[in-house]
Motif scaffolding. Structure first.
Motif, PDB file in Angstrom:
ATOM      1  N   LEU A 369      -2.949   0.283  -1.320  1.00 46.52           N
ATOM      2  CA  LEU A 369      -4.000  -0.463  -2.012  1.00 46.52           C
ATOM      3  C   LEU A 369      -3.409  -1.709  -2.640  1.00 46.52           C
ATOM      4  N   ALA A 370      -4.239  -2.707  -2.839  1.00 43.47           N
ATOM      5  CA  ALA A 370      -3.809  -3.897  -3.558  1.00 43.47           C
ATOM      6  C   ALA A 370      -3.577  -3.547  -5.024  1.00 43.47           C
ATOM      7  N   ASP A 371      -2.498  -4.047  -5.594  1.00 41.86           N
ATOM      8  CA  ASP A 371      -2.178  -3.788  -6.993  1.00 41.86           C
ATOM      9  C   ASP A 371      -3.070  -4.645  -7.889  1.00 41.86           C
ATOM     10  N   PRO A 375      -0.533  -9.799  -8.805  1.00 46.98           N
ATOM     11  CA  PRO A 375      -1.033 -10.599  -7.680  1.00 46.98           C
ATOM     12  C   PRO A 375      -0.098 -10.520  -6.483  1.00 46.98           C
ATOM     13  N   GLY A 376      -0.648 -10.227  -5.323  1.00 43.46           N
ATOM     14  CA  GLY A 376       0.149 -10.118  -4.114  1.00 43.46           C
ATOM     15  C   GLY A 376       0.904  -8.813  -3.989  1.00 43.46           C
ATOM     16  N   PHE A 378       1.266  -4.418  -4.020  1.00 43.69           N
ATOM     17  CA  PHE A 378       0.590  -3.296  -3.372  1.00 43.69           C
ATOM     18  C   PHE A 378       1.031  -1.990  -4.023  1.00 43.69           C
ATOM     19  N   LEU A 419      -1.922  -5.388   6.097  1.00 42.14           N
ATOM     20  CA  LEU A 419      -2.645  -5.878   4.929  1.00 42.14           C
ATOM     21  C   LEU A 419      -2.176  -7.253   4.477  1.00 42.14           C
ATOM     22  N   ALA A 421       1.061  -8.307   3.595  1.00 47.75           N
ATOM     23  CA  ALA A 421       2.116  -8.378   2.589  1.00 47.75           C
ATOM     24  C   ALA A 421       3.147  -9.438   2.963  1.00 47.75           C
ATOM     25  N   ALA A 425       7.036  -9.319  -1.800  1.00 41.68           N
ATOM     26  CA  ALA A 425       5.875  -8.774  -2.509  1.00 41.68           C
ATOM     27  C   ALA A 425       6.277  -7.489  -3.222  1.00 41.68           C
TER      28      ALA A 425
END
Length: 485
Positions: A369-371, A375-376, A378, A419, A421, A425
């Motif tokens: 999932l996106a953190d 920003p940017g 996971f 996704l 990345a 990241a």
């Protein structure tokens, strides 16, 4: 007199798994005889078990912390560590286990019934167990996992066939004492009984248990008196018996008003148990009315006045005297018949067998999932990747490379690429955050180097975080670019 405790908060901690051992066999003329590090032992579980000789939660009231033994680390010579000693806690029949949010985890009914309330941590694998085609002599081992730690609430709900309900001083304790061999405290003042009393009654070939539940008055379901503390002991009773005081001198009280007041409280109380653990709402249980203290003057006349109204409700009515034992025999056999009818209609369920649910073939075992806070970045969630991170020695490059290979084989690397990345990241797995470096060629065949090292971790031209920080300080004139000071 022993103190009766029927609700406690228990703090449990399972044992920690032992670390694996990274060892190389050495003997004369065989300086490098191959890896022989043993596995660490698993941590001990914390287990609750129903015991017929335990009737209260008193021990947990005075000792609310329980901890199982930890596993021993592995040793050289392929010697595995000893498993941690499990901690077996004896609880009374009818104990309900709830989590900190009030959700029922387990209903322990039946002698010998068990529940693992905290699972011990896994022991780490030694380097002998990590040998593969690519890694013939691993210079690392896996760490042991921490055991589960949790707070649970234990509530005792008496396992009785018949529950006696009534106002204080109605004679419930006296009735239990003459129906069974129980010897509860009996006195001539209200709220003499402060804890439920349980007695075993024999009627012909039928044996059943009867419980006296104290402290029921109007408002009990809202916490008034002692009712809220002990209404839960009625949840398992198949039959409810109203014990009515025919000798009360309190103004505004009579047998019908007493029964109506307690019926309102029984209807308002919502049992916490559901499904197989409960018999449904208290309002739906079979009823029996017991008119007690028939030996006092005018008691029989009062009984004749109220009996027709009670029978209109479909409830059997019995006139007794707990002092003279009048009317006890018909009452005993009537209760036994009602209990036997319930048992015939609800035979004991067969012991539940463990259910093994295999993992689906398309189950990835993780999610990316996106953190939301980075920003940017996971977040990787999943039982296996989080466990692998906990088992990794991050001061050992070879162990870190092994972790990267496992994550790549699981598909984490491909999912991050899908996704979008970017190199560098931040990727968080469990409590550890990494800077993702796709050039590490995770999952590919490795070139063996020195023990405890992984050459792939040194094959990146990307500027590290420390170097970027230093360049920023140089631009601001905080340090000299030449000497870095």
């Amino acid at each position: 007199m022993a103190k009766f405790i029927d609700r406690v908060v228990l703090h449990v901690r399972a044992g920690k798994g032992g670390h694996g051992c990274a060892s190389v066999h050495r003997e004369k003329f065989k300086p490098l005889g191959g890896p022989d590090g043993g596995n660490g032992g698993n941590g001990g579980d914390v287990i609750l078990e129903v015991d017929a000789n335990v009737h209260t939660l008193l021990d947990f009231h005075f000792h609310p912390h329980a901890k199982a033994g930890s596993g021993k680390p592995g040793e050289g010579g392929n010697r595995d560590g000893k498993k941690g000693v499990e901690l077996l806690l004896k609880v009374p029949d009818g104990t309900v286990v709830l989590d900190s949010d009030g959700e029922v985890l387990m209903d322990l009914v039946g002698v010998g019934n068990r529940f693992v309330v905290a699972k011990g941590g896994r022991g780490g694998l030694g380097n002998a167990a990590l040998v593969s085609r690519a890694r013939k002599a691993p210079g690392f081992a896996l760490l042991g996992e921490e055991g589960e730690t949790r707070d649970v609430v234990l509530e005792l709900k008496s396992v009785a066939d018949v529950g006696l309900v009534g106002f204080p001083s109605a004679g419930k304790s006296s009735l239990v004492s003459v129906l069974s061999a129980a010897k509860p405290k009996i006195a001539d003042y209200p709220f003499t009984t402060l804890v439920p009393n349980l007695g075993v009654v024999h009627a012909g070939e039928t044996t059943f248990t009867v419980a006296d539940v104290p402290g029921l008055i109007p408002g009990a379901s809202d916490g008034r008196g002692l009712g809220l503390d002990f209404l839960r002991h009625l949840e398992r009773c198949a039959v409810l018996a109203h014990v009515v005081d025919l000798a009360t001198l309190e103004p505004g009280r009579d047998p019908l008003s007493d029964i109506d007041a307690l019926e309102a409280e029984l209807a308002a109380y919502k049992p916490a148990l559901s499904g197989d653990a409960s018999l449904g709402d208290l309002a739906g249980r079979p009823r029996v009315v017991i008119l007690n203290k028939a030996d006092v003057p005018d008691a029989e006349d009062l009984a004749e006045l109220v009996t027709p109204d009670l029978k209109k409700r479909g409830w059997p009515v019995f006139l007794i005297s707990a002092v003279t034992h009048a009317g006890l025999r018909p009452l005993t056999f009537a209760l036994a018949e009602l209990v036997q009818q319930y048992r015939d209609a609800h035979p004991k369920a067969a012991p539940k067998r463990p259910v093994i649910r295999p993992i689906a073939v398309d189950e990835s075992g993780f999610t990316v999932l996106a953190d939301p806070e980075e920003p940017g970045g996971f977040l990787v969630r999943g039982t296996r990747p989080e466990r692998w991170v906990r088992q990794t020695q991050f001061d050992n490059d070879e162990a870190v490379g092994y972790l990267a290979d496992r994550l790549a084989r699981l598909g984490v690397e491909d999912e991050l690429v899908r996704l979008g990345a970017q190199p560098g990241a931040p990727v968080t797995i469990g409590e550890v955050t990494f800077e993702w470096e796709p050039q590490i060629t995770a999952g590919a065949d490795i070139v063996p180097t020195g023990r405890g090292t992984d050459v792939r971790l040194e094959q990146t031209d990307r500027v590290s975080a420390a170097e970027r920080k230093h360049a920023s300080r140089v631009r601001r004139g905080l340090v000299d670019d030449e000497d870095g000071e």
